[in-house]
Design an enzyme around this catalytic site. Structure first.
Site, PDB file in Angstrom:
ATOM      1  N   ASP A 226       0.955  -0.950   0.062  1.00 52.15           N
ATOM      2  CA  ASP A 226      -0.054  -0.036   0.178  1.00 52.15           C
ATOM      3  C   ASP A 226       0.878   1.080   0.147  1.00 52.15           C
ATOM      4  OD1 ASP A 226      -3.052   0.705   1.615  1.00 52.15           O
ATOM      5  OD2 ASP A 226      -2.172   1.730   0.166  1.00 52.15           O
TER       6      ASP A 226
HETATM    7  C1  GLC Z   1      -4.380   4.466  -0.397  1.00 48.73           C
HETATM    8  C2  GLC Z   1      -5.115   3.213  -0.096  1.00 48.73           C
HETATM    9  C3  GLC Z   1      -5.152   1.966  -1.011  1.00 48.73           C
HETATM   10  C4  GLC Z   1      -4.973   2.709  -2.512  1.00 48.73           C
HETATM   11  C5  GLC Z   1      -3.365   3.415  -2.353  1.00 48.73           C
HETATM   12  C6  GLC Z   1      -3.224   4.014  -3.475  1.00 48.73           C
HETATM   13  O1  GLC Z   1      -3.744   5.007   0.856  1.00 48.73           O
HETATM   14  O2  GLC Z   1      -4.892   2.392   1.405  1.00 48.73           O
HETATM   15  O3  GLC Z   1      -6.401   1.329  -1.087  1.00 48.73           O
HETATM   16  O4  GLC Z   1      -5.046   1.809  -3.292  1.00 48.73           O
HETATM   17  O5  GLC Z   1      -3.336   4.111  -1.264  1.00 48.73           O
HETATM   18  O6  GLC Z   1      -3.991   5.289  -3.593  1.00 48.73           O
END
Ligand code: GLC
Length: 732
Positions: A226
């Protein structure tokens, strides 16, 4: 594209983190292009510029389909697969290689700010719907990113908190949907979650990412972090976490190079990770080019169909719904004019268009439709005046349709809710409208469940969740009966927050959250506590009615159990029933919920039509996780198989004998008398010895003696040597 062996150490390390916020690293010299990865689960959010991962900046127009909270309520895998295909097509048009979704985390608490992005409190519903989205998406040559792996069930302190969860709930509840999607759909990527599990961050958790995900489940794709979830990049490489996002500016690449050079990281581990990045880039390059153009109307129509299938009719006393086209209607509530159709944060889509319910109701009605906002989102100095205006409109109408919901400011990615209640101004408005006109329909817009203090008084309640850009017309379709509602609750609506099984253990404290409710999550917990709820898991009404016949349950050659359930549409309009099958095992050696959903099927039936739903209960999904042997165990026994219209509306049942496999416990002097007696060889020997030493082998005695380790019953009545002799006979 080059082979891993032609890359330098530095080049291999560079592959393991992003080249920018939304792209992998290119290596021009080696003909390795960068590929683009963007959100999100229910629409393409391709930032116009650099963009961010919190949805704070703009993105290109794309269809905003119903978020998972709604789509999950459709229980319709075929529909979800079509939505996945449309998402894949739109992603491909924007040259996106991986779309960061679906999110399939379990709704452990109704307070989680991100519940709008997840399907259910149940792992089977989450797994079936997640599989469908992944299959649809990847059929278009665009990879999915199954997220957030794993046990990411809250927003509070999500980058630092440890989800402290025992092996059984972890396996049977929080990992089970991921396991099903990985095995059934092989997502190109899995996203490692921010949080830790039992103290080890997911982004560097070898047990999670290598032993379980790859070793046990056979995952062949890439693990991406993430955004900002990497804590120790070198440990991450060793754990099998392949791609750190977003870019680390070379800082962590250098750490990897240094670790290989100083011997603290095997280069083979780096090669495996870098190879998986190359494999993903190669796979992305093989996708046929999508030439388009985007048929925005067709995708809007699909969004409308999906929204209509997602709405849950909670209550409809007196058949107040569907509305007659010539009824004098007052529409009340700002949500009717200014819809809340998606959640806040990284999943936020810039829709190609948004249609509100008020316009759609006006278009569908044969009469003039009066509107009164009733309240202002940001509050009003003339709250009483807005309420009076709404009350007057309701009093003058045959039917009042009141749109209420959770303001965006109260629920989003990044923080959890602190209450399940609607804003007081809204409950006050509804009370006043009901007093003026009892023929009132309530339509809800919310990403997470809300308490329903008006449930007794309002004759009709339609749970609309967040429905995407076409939610307005879909709402009108259901209100006027053009669509017969078939949504079912994929999560329980409690009477009050304190009743939630996770309450008291959410959101934890001081960087730890204890999953104290164990396997009793959601309806499993409410049922185990025999607690009243506002509306149970699986609940949803139709404009028609369904009668169930007797189910059959037959174990198939492959070990799965086929359940058939005859269902008849006893009403006078066509409708869809979601036939749910729950199982339980009274003789189980472990704690189980009173009933657990193990399969479901949809039946579209004409008035008077009877058809048999066929539901397969997977043998593997009846097993429990046995901490004594650290593995799945399927118990033999008479399983109760219940066919229901909800978890608390069981219509018929049967039983089925399932032959499992006994637990092969290691026998030793620490084994309980009961365990030794259950052993095929040691059992008879021990029984004879007990009798020989004067123990009246009666249930009462064994109930007391059974839990004693055999090595500690010395003298009463079995001498240590005798016990040792028996154990040695078995273990030698
Ligand atoms: C965010 C989310 C994730 C997302 C990623 C990119 O913080 O937790 O679901 O795909 O970052 O935006």
């Amino acid at each position: 594209m080059t082979d891993i062996n032609q890359l330098t150490l530095e080049e291999k390390a560079s592959l393991t983190s992003g080249g920018s916020f939304w792209a992998t690293t290119a290596i021009e010299r080696a003909d390795v292009p960068a590929i683009t990865v963007v959100d999100g689960p229910h629409g393409v959010r391709k930032p116009r510029g650099q963009g961010d991962h919190l949805g704070l900046t703009g993105s290109v127009p794309a269809t905003c389909f119903p978020p998972a909270v709604a789509l999950g309520s459709s229980w319709d895998a075929e529909l979800a697969e079509r939505v996945g295909r449309a998402l894949g097509m739109e992603a491909a048009l924007h040259d996106v290689a991986v779309l960061l979704g679906p999110g399939i985390n379990i709704k452990r608490s109704p307070l989680c700010g991100r519940n709008f992005e997840y399907f259910s409190e149940d792992p089977i519903v989450s797994g079936v719907m997640g599989t469908a989205i992944v299959r649809g998406l990847q059929s278009q040559g665009v990879g999915a990113s199954l997220k957030h792996f794993a046990a990411n069930n809250q927003e509070t302190d999500r980058l630092r908190v440890s989800s402290d969860v025992d092996p059984r709930p972890l396996r049977e509840i929080y990992l089970r949907a991921f396991e099903r999607v990985v095995k059934d759909a092989q997502p190109w990527t899995v996203m490692a979650a921010y949080n830790a599990i039992n103290g080890t961050f997911c982004s560097q958790n070898h047990w999670l990412l290598t032993e379980v995900l790859r070793g046990e489940w056979g995952f062949k794709g890439l693990v991406v972090s993430d955004w900002g979830a990497v804590n120790d990049r070198v440990a991450g490489v060793a754990a099998g976490m392949d791609l750190e996002m977003p870019a680390s500016g070379g800082r962590t690449n250098a750490q990897i190079v240094q670790a290989v050079r100083d011997g603290s990281l095997h280069e083979a581990a780096l090669d495996a990770v870098a190879q998986r990045v190359l494999d993903l880039v190669r796979k992305a390059g093989e996708r046929p080019r999508q030439t388009g153009p985007l048929d925005a109307d067709a995708h809007h129509a699909l969004a409308r169909e999906a929204a209509g299938r997602s709405m849950v009719l909670l209550k409809n006393d007196g058949g107040l719904l569907p509305l007659a086209k010539d009824a004098r209607i007052a529409v009340i509530g700002e949500f009717a004019r200014t819809p809340r159709y998606q959640g806040g944060g990284s999943s936020q889509v810039n829709p190609t268009r948004v249609d509100c319910a008020l316009d759609a109701i006006r278009a569908a009605s044969d009469r003039e439709v009066v509107f009164a906002p009733g309240f202002a989102f940001e509050g009003s100095s003339d709250e009483a005046g807005l309420r009076e205006e709404a009350v007057a409109a309701a009093a003058a109408a045959e039917v009042a349709v009141v749109f209420l919901g959770v303001p965006l400011s109260e629920e989003s990615e990044g923080f959890d809710r602190t209450s399940l209640d609607l804003p007081p101004v809204q409950n006050k408005l509804l009370d006043a409208v009901l007093a003026a006109n009892p023929r009132t329909v309530v339509v809800l817009s919310n990403g997470g469940v809300v308490t329903l203090p008006f449930a007794e008084d309002a004759p009709a309640i339609l749970e609309g969740w967040l429905l995407g850009q076409a939610g307005g017309p879909a709402t009108a379709d259901v209100l006027f009966g053009a669509v017969n509602p078939s949504g079912r609750l994929a999560e329980t609506i409690p009477l009050r927050l304190e009743d939630a099984p996770s309450h008291g253990n959410f959101p934890g404290e001081l960087r730890h959250v204890r999953y104290g409710e164990g396997v009793l999550v959601g309806y499993r917990g409410y049922d185990a506590a025999n607690r009243e709820v506002a509306y149970p898991f699986g609940h949803g009404l139709s404009y028609t009615a369904f009668a169930y016949g007797e189910p059959t349950a037959t174990v198939q050659d492959d070990g799965d159990t086929l359940v058939t359930v005859p269902v008849t549409n006893t009403g006078d309009v066509a409708g869809r029933e979601v036939v749910q099958v729950y199982t339980s095992l009274d003789s189980s050696v472990v704690q189980r919920a009173p009933r657990e959903l193990k399969g479901f099927a949809l039946l579209d039936l004409a008035p008077g039509e009877t058809a048999a739903a066929e539901i397969v209960l997977r043998r593997s999904e009846l097993a429990y996780w046995d901490v004594r042997v650290d593995g799945w165990v399927l118990e033999s026994g008479e399983y109760l198989v219940e066919a229901g219209a909800s978890s608390r509306d069981i219509r018929s049942s049967t039983t089925v004998r399932i032959e499992g496999h006994p637990v092969e416990l290691p026998i030793s002097m620490d084994s309980g008398v009961d365990e030794v007696l259950a052993h095929p060889v040691a059992g008879p020997l021990l029984l004879d010895a007990l009798v020989e030493h004067g123990l009246a082998v009666d249930p009462q005695a064994l109930r007391v003696l059974g839990m004693f380790p055999i090595g500690r019953v010395d003298g009463f009545p079995l001498p240590y040597e005798k016990a040792l002799n028996i154990i040695e006979k078995v273990t030698s």
